[in-house]
Each structure stands twice: as structure tokens, then as C-alpha cells.
Scaffold this active site. Structure first.
Site, PDB file in Angstrom:
ATOM      1  N   ARG A 191       0.847  -1.196   0.000  1.00  0.00           N
ATOM      2  CA  ARG A 191       0.000   0.000   0.000  1.00  0.00           C
ATOM      3  C   ARG A 191       0.876   1.237   0.000  1.00  0.00           C
ATOM      4  NH1 ARG A 191      -3.328   0.957   4.375  1.00  0.00           N
ATOM      5  NH2 ARG A 191      -4.861   2.021   3.109  1.00  0.00           N
ATOM      6  N   ARG A 251      -1.403   5.882  11.646  1.00  0.00           N
ATOM      7  CA  ARG A 251      -0.213   5.299  12.273  1.00  0.00           C
ATOM      8  C   ARG A 251      -0.450   5.326  13.771  1.00  0.00           C
ATOM      9  NH1 ARG A 251       4.851   7.921  14.007  1.00  0.00           N
ATOM     10  NH2 ARG A 251       3.907   9.915  13.532  1.00  0.00           N
ATOM     11  N   LYS A 298       4.070  -6.716  11.871  1.00  0.00           N
ATOM     12  CA  LYS A 298       3.241  -6.972  10.685  1.00  0.00           C
ATOM     13  C   LYS A 298       3.530  -8.356  10.111  1.00  0.00           C
ATOM     14  CE  LYS A 298       1.762  -4.800   6.402  1.00  0.00           C
ATOM     15  NZ  LYS A 298       1.418  -3.555   5.768  1.00  0.00           N
TER      16      LYS A 298
HETATM   17  C1  BTN Z   1       0.497  -3.785   2.342  1.00  0.00           C
HETATM   18  O1  BTN Z   1       1.231  -2.845   2.053  1.00  0.00           O
HETATM   19  O2  BTN Z   1       0.272  -4.072   3.514  1.00  0.00           O
HETATM   20  C2  BTN Z   1      -0.157  -4.604   1.258  1.00  0.00           C
HETATM   21  C3  BTN Z   1       0.748  -5.691   0.791  1.00  0.00           C
HETATM   22  C4  BTN Z   1       0.147  -6.557  -0.285  1.00  0.00           C
HETATM   23  C5  BTN Z   1       1.138  -7.531  -0.852  1.00  0.00           C
HETATM   24  C6  BTN Z   1       0.498  -8.512  -1.778  1.00  0.00           C
HETATM   25  S1  BTN Z   1       1.568  -9.836  -2.213  1.00  0.00           S
HETATM   26  C7  BTN Z   1       0.441 -10.370  -3.418  1.00  0.00           C
HETATM   27  C8  BTN Z   1      -0.104  -9.125  -4.089  1.00  0.00           C
HETATM   28  N1  BTN Z   1       0.764  -8.705  -5.161  1.00  0.00           N
HETATM   29  C9  BTN Z   1       1.338  -7.540  -4.915  1.00  0.00           C
HETATM   30  O3  BTN Z   1       2.141  -6.965  -5.683  1.00  0.00           O
HETATM   31  N2  BTN Z   1       0.936  -7.072  -3.737  1.00  0.00           N
HETATM   32  C10 BTN Z   1      -0.004  -7.953  -3.105  1.00  0.00           C
END
Ligand code: BTN
Length: 328
Positions: A121, A324, A186
Site C-alpha cells: 500500500r 499510524r 506486521k
Molecule cells: C500492504 O502494504 O500491507 C499490502 C501488501 C500486499 C502484498 C500482496 S503480495 C500479493 C499481491 N501482489 C502484490 O504486488 N501485492 C499484493
């Protein structure tokens, strides 16, 4: 020579001589040596011992495409296309870019052993070393107005936690809108991307990243926040729990959750959200602003409710901003 057959052979964690590998894969010892020297995918350690051979210490827990397809054939709601890659830029990007539309009633699932440009994100990179974690995206068609999208990523988070709990892990929480936390670290995250319009409906891509085996090391150095994995947070080996089993349970929980979401919207998940809410009662700052407040909970559309220090309430919508925790 393809890398996948080599990795499948070395997945058992035992030593295999160059000759044995060559014979199994129908190539010369020199080709084996060349491939190994060209470098294995990010995150794989290779132990090379002269006169003995090659091994991957601890082995590899590879995704089993055939077993996953088999399971999907009898458990998926409707028609499903499963796309599996050894290495891909991003499973979300694949489903967003490579398919212009998703037919109504057809679900596309993309999983990869590794992502070279995993998306997190807010433009962050998602660390995606080979075979260590789960990287999976699901694309489907959703009709209706934008209000149907607001709680979607939250309910997928609920499904992910329920899947993790099914394997006996406890203390897993959801940090609004959709970070998966355990013991203040996380464990995973969800990225929802979409394209479309209220008139034509939406192509929604829900991406889930779940850290399974990842430990401190070269690859994870780039992560700029406190993180953990199932193995690290559980303080134990996964034993006979495989990434395949976690992936299938994850998909099962997501399918069931999305079906319920169709019927009830987010309001049907409020109690479950409260059970899993990591931020409840915590002081948070709304990123990009100087606003902060105590988290009261979420409302029935999935927006976060804060009580500010001046006594007023503030409603924050997922997708617009993030928060946050100030005592992180
Ligand atoms: C975050 O930032 O918390 C979200 C992370 C999401 C990661 C997943 S891995 C599978 C899918 N493909 C990506 O490029 N991102 C999501």
C-alpha cells in the site's frame, strides 16, 4: 534449462550430485553448474560442496499447482482460472494489467513463488523472496456502486486472520484498514486495486501477502517496519503445515467471506472486526495530516471512527488515508 525442475529436485533439502541432477533433468553436469552459478532466485541459499553436490538447507516448500487446481475444481464457487508463476513482477499487477476485464462469474487467482516488484500500500515495495511467503491475488467482477467496495478490503482481512487461526495461531489482529498484525509486528497485508465504473461494474483485484517462513536476513533488511512471519511469531516450525495448505485455507475463507459480504455488506462483519481490531482504544495519527485521536472502532461502511482531543469525532475512509499508531 528451466530452473523449476532443478528447484523441485533440491526441494527435499538433501544433497544431490551434479551427475544425478544432470541425469534427472536430462542435461549435462556443466549445464547444472552453469545454472547454479548464474544464481538462484532471491532468497534461496544454496550449499555447494565439492565432491558431494548441491543442497538447499532446510529444503523448499513449493506451491503445488496441480494440487491447487484440483482443490479449486471442487471447492471454488463457480468458474476459476488459476495462474501460477515461479517469478513474476507482481501478482496484483498481472491480474490488473494482463486481463482487460473479468467476466462476471469467473474468478482469476494468481500466485507466485516470488515477486520481483511486489506492491504494498501507499507505493511501498512488498518484500517477496522465493518460496518463503505467500503472494496471491484474486480478481473478480463486482457490480454496483462504489459503496460496495468500501468494506471489501476489511472483510478480506477478516478472512485471512480466520485462515491463520485455523492453523492454531492466536493473537492475530487487524490494523485498520487491512494490515495483519501479531504482537505489534506486521505478518501480512492486503492490497485492493480496481478499475471500472458504477455503470459497468468493477474489476477488483485483492492481493494478499502473508509472511510464512521469512526470517531476519539479507532479503528482509529492506523492510522499513516491524515485521514477523508465521514461523517467527509462532516460535515453532510449521511442522506438517505447508504453504499449499495455508493458501487453500486462505482461499476457502476468502470465498466464504466474499459470499457473505455479497449478502450482508460490511455490517454483517462488525462483531468479527471488533474481535480482531488492533487499533481499538489506541491513539493514532492520520497520515499526511496533523490530526490524531483515539480509535473508537469502525462504522458499518468500514470507515474508522476517531475521538479527537477537542472532543469531536473524525471519520476516516479506507483508501483515502492511512493511520499510524502513535505508540508503535
Ligand atoms: C500492504 O502494504 O500491507 C499490502 C501488501 C500486499 C502484498 C500482496 S503480495 C500479493 C499481491 N501482489 C502484490 O504486488 N501485492 C499484493
Amino acid at each position: 534449462m528451466q530452473i523449476r525442475p532443478l528447484l523441485e529436485l533440491l526441494a527435499d533439502g538433501n544433497f544431490h550430485s551434479g551427475q544425478e541432477i544432470g541425469e534427472c533433468l536430462g542435461v549435462s553436469r556443466t549445464s547444472v553448474w552453469k545454472m547454479v552459478n548464474a544464481g538462484l532466485p532471491l532468497g534461496i541459499d544454496l550449499d555447494v560442496q565439492k565432491g558431494v553436490g548441491y543442497r538447499i538447507p532446510g529444503g523448499l516448500d513449493l506451491l503445488d499447482e496441480e494440487a491447487i487446481n484440483h482443490w479449486l475444481a471442487s471447492n471454488a464457487p463457480g468458474k476459476v482460472c488459476y495462474h501460477q508463476f515461479n517469478e513474476i513482477e507482481s501478482t496484483n499487477a498481472y491480474l490488473m494489467d494482463s486481463m482487460h476485464s473479468v467476466d462476471e462469474g469467473v474468478v482469476h487467482i494468481c500466485a507466485a513463488e516470488m515477486q520481483t516488484d511486489g506492491r504494498g500500500r501507499r507505493g511501498k515495495v512488498w518484500c517477496s523472496p522465493f518460496g518463503q511467503n505467500l503472494y496471491v491475488s484474486i480478481a473478480f467482477h463486482l457490480s454496483g456502486g462504489g459503496e460496495r467496495l468500501s468494506g471489501l478490503s476489511l472483510v478480506v482481512g477478516i478472512a485471512v486472520v480466520q485462515a491463520i487461526e485455523a492453523f492454531g495461531f492466536s493473537g492475530v489482529k487487524l490494523k485498520w484498514p487491512n494490515d495483519i498484525y501479531v504482537h505489534d509486528e506486521k505478518l501480512g497485508g492486503i492490497l485492493v486495486e480496481l478499475t471500472g465504473s458504477p455503470a459497468d461494474g468493477w474489476k477488483v483485484v485483492v492481493g494478499v501477502g502473508l509472511n510464512v517462513y521469512m526470517k531476519d536476513g539479507e532479503v528482509s533488511k529492506s523492510i522499513d517496519q516491524r515485521w514477523t512471519s508465521l514461523v517467527v511469531s509462532g516460535g515453532r516450525d510449521l511442522g506438517n503445515i505447508s504453504r499449499n495448505a495455508v493458501l487453500l485455507c486462505l482461499l476457502d475463507c476468502i470465498f466464504k467471506t466474499l459470499a457473505q459480504y455479497e449478502l450482508s455488506g460490511f455490517s454483517g462483519f462488525m462483531d468479527e472486526w471488533h474481535r480482531l481490531d488492533y487499533l481499538q482504544g489506541k491513539v493514532v495519527q492520520v497520515l499526511g495530516t496533523d490530526k490524531s485521536g483515539v480509535v473508537l472502532g469502525v462504522q458499518s461502511d468500514g470507515a474508522l471512527r476517531l475521538r479527537m482531543s477537542n472532543g469531536g469525532n473524525l471519520v476516516v475512509n479506507a483508501g483515502e488515508v492511512s493511520v499510524r499508531a502513535l505508540l508503535d
